[in-house]
Design a protein around this motif. Structure first.
Motif, mmCIF file in Angstrom:
data_model
loop_
_atom_site.group_PDB
_atom_site.id
_atom_site.type_symbol
_atom_site.label_atom_id
_atom_site.label_comp_id
_atom_site.label_asym_id
_atom_site.label_seq_id
_atom_site.Cartn_x
_atom_site.Cartn_y
_atom_site.Cartn_z
ATOM 1 N N UNK A 342 37.635 33.839 55.715
ATOM 2 C CA UNK A 342 37.966 32.777 54.762
ATOM 3 C C UNK A 342 38.767 31.710 55.492
ATOM 4 N N UNK A 376 40.477 40.773 43.439
ATOM 5 C CA UNK A 376 41.649 41.609 43.704
ATOM 6 C C UNK A 376 42.660 40.926 44.613
ATOM 7 N N UNK A 382 52.383 35.280 45.125
ATOM 8 C CA UNK A 382 52.700 36.646 44.699
ATOM 9 C C UNK A 382 52.561 37.582 45.891
ATOM 10 N N UNK B 7 42.552 33.442 51.487
ATOM 11 C CA UNK B 7 41.566 33.301 50.401
ATOM 12 C C UNK B 7 41.995 32.296 49.339
ATOM 13 N N UNK B 8 43.152 31.675 49.524
ATOM 14 C CA UNK B 8 43.675 30.824 48.446
ATOM 15 C C UNK B 8 42.731 29.653 48.137
ATOM 16 N N UNK B 11 40.453 30.468 45.178
ATOM 17 C CA UNK B 11 40.993 30.829 43.861
ATOM 18 C C UNK B 11 40.237 30.087 42.770
ATOM 19 N N UNK B 89 36.002 47.043 40.937
ATOM 20 C CA UNK B 89 35.103 46.282 41.819
ATOM 21 C C UNK B 89 34.457 47.185 42.864
ATOM 22 N N UNK B 91 34.412 47.473 45.957
ATOM 23 C CA UNK B 91 35.013 47.321 47.286
ATOM 24 C C UNK B 91 35.499 48.700 47.716
ATOM 25 N N UNK B 95 40.847 49.818 44.039
ATOM 26 C CA UNK B 95 41.366 48.717 43.230
ATOM 27 C C UNK B 95 40.757 48.727 41.841
ATOM 28 N N UNK B 96 41.568 48.379 40.867
ATOM 29 C CA UNK B 96 41.053 48.249 39.492
ATOM 30 C C UNK B 96 41.276 46.812 39.067
ATOM 31 N N UNK B 97 40.191 46.145 38.733
ATOM 32 C CA UNK B 97 40.309 44.742 38.358
ATOM 33 C C UNK B 97 40.839 44.611 36.941
ATOM 34 N N UNK B 136 48.635 44.969 40.577
ATOM 35 C CA UNK B 136 48.290 43.906 41.523
ATOM 36 C C UNK B 136 47.491 42.763 40.932
ATOM 37 N N UNK B 137 47.170 42.812 39.639
ATOM 38 C CA UNK B 137 46.358 41.741 39.050
ATOM 39 C C UNK B 137 47.131 41.045 37.934
ATOM 40 N N UNK B 138 46.541 40.034 37.342
ATOM 41 C CA UNK B 138 47.262 39.223 36.356
ATOM 42 C C UNK B 138 46.805 39.459 34.927
ATOM 43 N N UNK B 199 56.743 41.122 39.774
ATOM 44 C CA UNK B 199 55.835 40.016 40.089
ATOM 45 C C UNK B 199 56.392 38.681 39.603
ATOM 46 N N UNK B 200 56.285 37.642 40.420
ATOM 47 C CA UNK B 200 56.827 36.347 40.011
ATOM 48 C C UNK B 200 55.944 35.580 39.026
ATOM 49 N N UNK B 201 54.672 35.988 38.881
ATOM 50 C CA UNK B 201 53.800 35.260 37.944
ATOM 51 C C UNK B 201 53.639 36.065 36.654
#
Lengths: 383, 216
Positions: A342, A376, A382, B7-8, B11, B89, B91, B95-97, B136-138, B199-201
């Motif tokens: 990326x 993910x 964050x 990867x930003x 987004x 996902x 992958x 991980x759990x989305x 780890x997700x929002x 988490x900050x968000x």
């Protein structure tokens, strides 16, 4: 729906059993037994005519409707009765026979009552389909590892939903009847003096394939997996002296790379549909270095399409170096075959040039991996 | 393949995935068979998971759908987590989305209605807020099976508990359900936003209330 000859007292309507075993040199002739057969017609397991349908003229006549079999041979003669499906253990020769015919144990028969004739024709067509091959190739314990052989238990694991339990039973029955008429008509026509049987079987099989897809409710993405398995994976397993070129290792063509890139972008864009962004891409091979590179770019849906005018060729050496560095840096035991990098709104995918990395299946897998990575990934800020 | 880089710049590309997923959950709830008035939520959740797995649309998503996924190695001192429905996902990690926690609401037993709103908040929403689920997700999801079909009453009952526990939930004092940002016009879908310590968000919980059809 199918019982084996050793199963007793169940309500399954069809019987599966292998053919008879003749008395061999090492067998004790005193233990041999002469069994009565329902017909004098006999077909050899290697007869090339065992393809979709079998005709009485494809068979030889035994001197009498009986056969001496060795001790331990199958003695169930019901399986020789029509209507029945003949399936070679190697899963290459499969045909429907509308008449009583006997065979040796290299063939298995699936026999049922007369009223199930159309269903048995449908079963024949299904067993010959790429869908059945796909399933059995991935589930059989022999095929792809040792010789192409499908065990009876493995064959019986093949999903075969009856039309009554489908979402649209009427349509499922219509498909079965249509396939029945295609096979019956092809068998009739093949009796004509100047008929090209191979061509008739090929045409009928092509028409049947789409109907099987509809019966099993296959999605286009699932069809892609089946086609790649049949055309790329299966011929690449167990190479022989006569078959040294493996489709998986042959260099992908620019056209295959374009198809890969399109499939990859289409998959990502289908998940991004309705949003503010989309993805577009371009692929370029370098046979000299042995890699191919795809560049994907994310852009706003309303913005001007990206220009991929600059050739990637001049960067190929750098991409190859990056791939090598990434492999070393991660220092894992697995063979690192490529990299996804990326950078800004671009994603560079660097892969070996072998065809197996550029199939549509690979595109679907890569799309899943990219989507999973993006879903993910920790949002900005964050940690 | 190795995946490296920032990867930003990518987004937002997969943002439409969430509304599609919520639509899928809502439409699958509509296919649930008639339930026993006293059946526990696990029975309904298993049936829902089966419907989700059989749905043709699921095959187009980059997820696998699992039910009753057990957290094998919970942190010391914490009880074992059992995730009701998860969208994982494809992958090569665990991980759990999106995790969907399912709870009963407004259960009527022998003519007496019990809201179960407290359980909805403390045993459901709190698991997201503490980071036990979806760390780890929002986004996460709550699915309320409203047994008596009275969605408005169920929402009010849950809101009452939310207000009482607003600080634990990382919400302001006047916290209420907000309209869903992804399906604003659908009264069955609501949303709450939470501050999480780790988490900050902000973390978003998407609430789906489904009026159950019960056996008579």
């Amino acid at each position: 729906v199918i019982r084996q000859s050793k199963e007793k007292g169940n309500q399954k309507r069809w019987l599966i059993a292998e053919g008879i075993q003749p008395v061999g040199k090492g067998d004790d002739p005193l233990e041999a037994e002469v069994i009565k057969l329902p017909s004098r017609l006999f077909v050899e397991a290697k007869a090339p005519e065992i393809a979709l349908f079998l005709l009485p003229s494809d068979c030889v006549q035994l001197p009498a409707a009986e056969f001496p079999v060795r001790n331990g041979s199958n003695k169930t003669t019901k399986v020789f009765r029509a209507p029945h499906v003949l399936v070679a253990k190697g899963f290459k020769s499969i045909a429907f026979a509308d008449f009583d015919v006997c065979f040796r144990h290299a063939l298995r028969g699936i026999s049922g009552p007369k009223e199930d004739r159309e269903l048995l024709i449908f079963l024949t067509a299904y067993l010959r389909s790429s869908l059945a091959k796909f399933y059995l190739f991935h589930t059989s314990s022999n095929w792809g590892i040792s010789r192409a052989y499908v065990g009876v238990e493995e064959l019986l694991r093949l999903p075969f939903p009856m039309p009554e339990i489908s979402r649209l039973p009427e349509r499922s029955w219509a498909i079965i009847k249509k396939i029945g008429s295609i096979v019956t008509s092809a068998a009739k026509t093949s009796n004509d003096l100047f008929a090209q049987r191979e061509e008739l079987v090929r045409d009928a099989s092509e028409r049947i394939e789409n109907l099987i897809d509809e019966y099993f409710d296959l999605l286009p993405s699932e069809r892609v997996l089946i086609d790649d398995t049949e055309k790329i994976s299966v011929p690449s397993f167990r190479p022989s002296r006569s078959r040294r070129v493996l489709p998986t290792t042959v260099a992908a063509t620019p056209s295959q790379m374009s198809t890969y890139t399109k499939q990859l972008c289409d998959s990502l864009n289908s998940w991004a549909e309705g949003g503010a962004f989309l993805v577009e891409g371009k692929a370029e091979p370098s046979e000299r270095i042995g890699i191919g590179v795809v560049i994907l770019r994310k852009r706003n849906t309303g913005s001007v399409p990206n220009s991929f005018a600059a050739a990637l060729e001049e960067y190929m050496e750098s991409f190859a170096q990056i791939r090598e560095n990434v492999s070393r840096r991660l220092n894992t035991l697995e063979l690192i075959r490529g990299a996804k990098i990326f950078h800004g709104n671009s994603l560079y995918i660097i892969k070996p040039i072998g065809q197996r990395f550029w199939t549509q299946t690979a595109a679907l897998n890569d799309a899943d991996e990219i989507a999973g990575t993006l879903l993910m990934s920790t949002p900005r800020g964050l940690h | 393949l190795s995946i490296v880089g920032d990867r930003s710049g990518w987004e937002g590309l997969m943002a439409p995935m969430l509304p599609s997923l919520i639509d899928l959950i809502v439409s699958s709830c509509g296919e649930l068979p008639l339930a026993d008035p006293l059946s526990r939520e696990d029975v309904i959740t298993d049936a829902l998971c089966l419907i989700l797995r059989r749905n043709r649309r699921v095959r187009d998503f980059p997820f696998l759908v699992y039910t009753q996924l057990v957290e094998l190695d919970p942190a010391v001192g914490e009880e074992e987590g059992r995730l009701d429905i998860v969208f994982q996902p494809l992958v090569p990690d665990e991980s759990i989305y999106f995790c969907l926690e399912c709870k009963r609401l407004n259960v009527v037993r022998a003519g007496v209605r019990r809201s179960y709103a407290n359980e909805y908040v403390t045993l459901g929403m709190m698991r997201f807020v503490t980071g036990k689920y979806s760390r780890g997700v929002q986004h996460g999801g709550m699915l309320g099976y409203v047994y008596d079909g009275d969605i408005i009453r169920a929402i009010r009952s849950v809101e009452k508990v939310i207000r009482a526990r607003c600080s634990q939930l990382g919400m302001s004092k006047d916290a209420v359900f907000a309209k869903s940002e992804i399906r604003a016009g659908d009264a069955r879908i609501r949303m709450t936003r939470h501050r999480r310590r780790h988490a900050p968000v902000m973390f978003n919980i998407h609430h789906v209330f489904h009026a159950m059809a019960l056996l008579q």
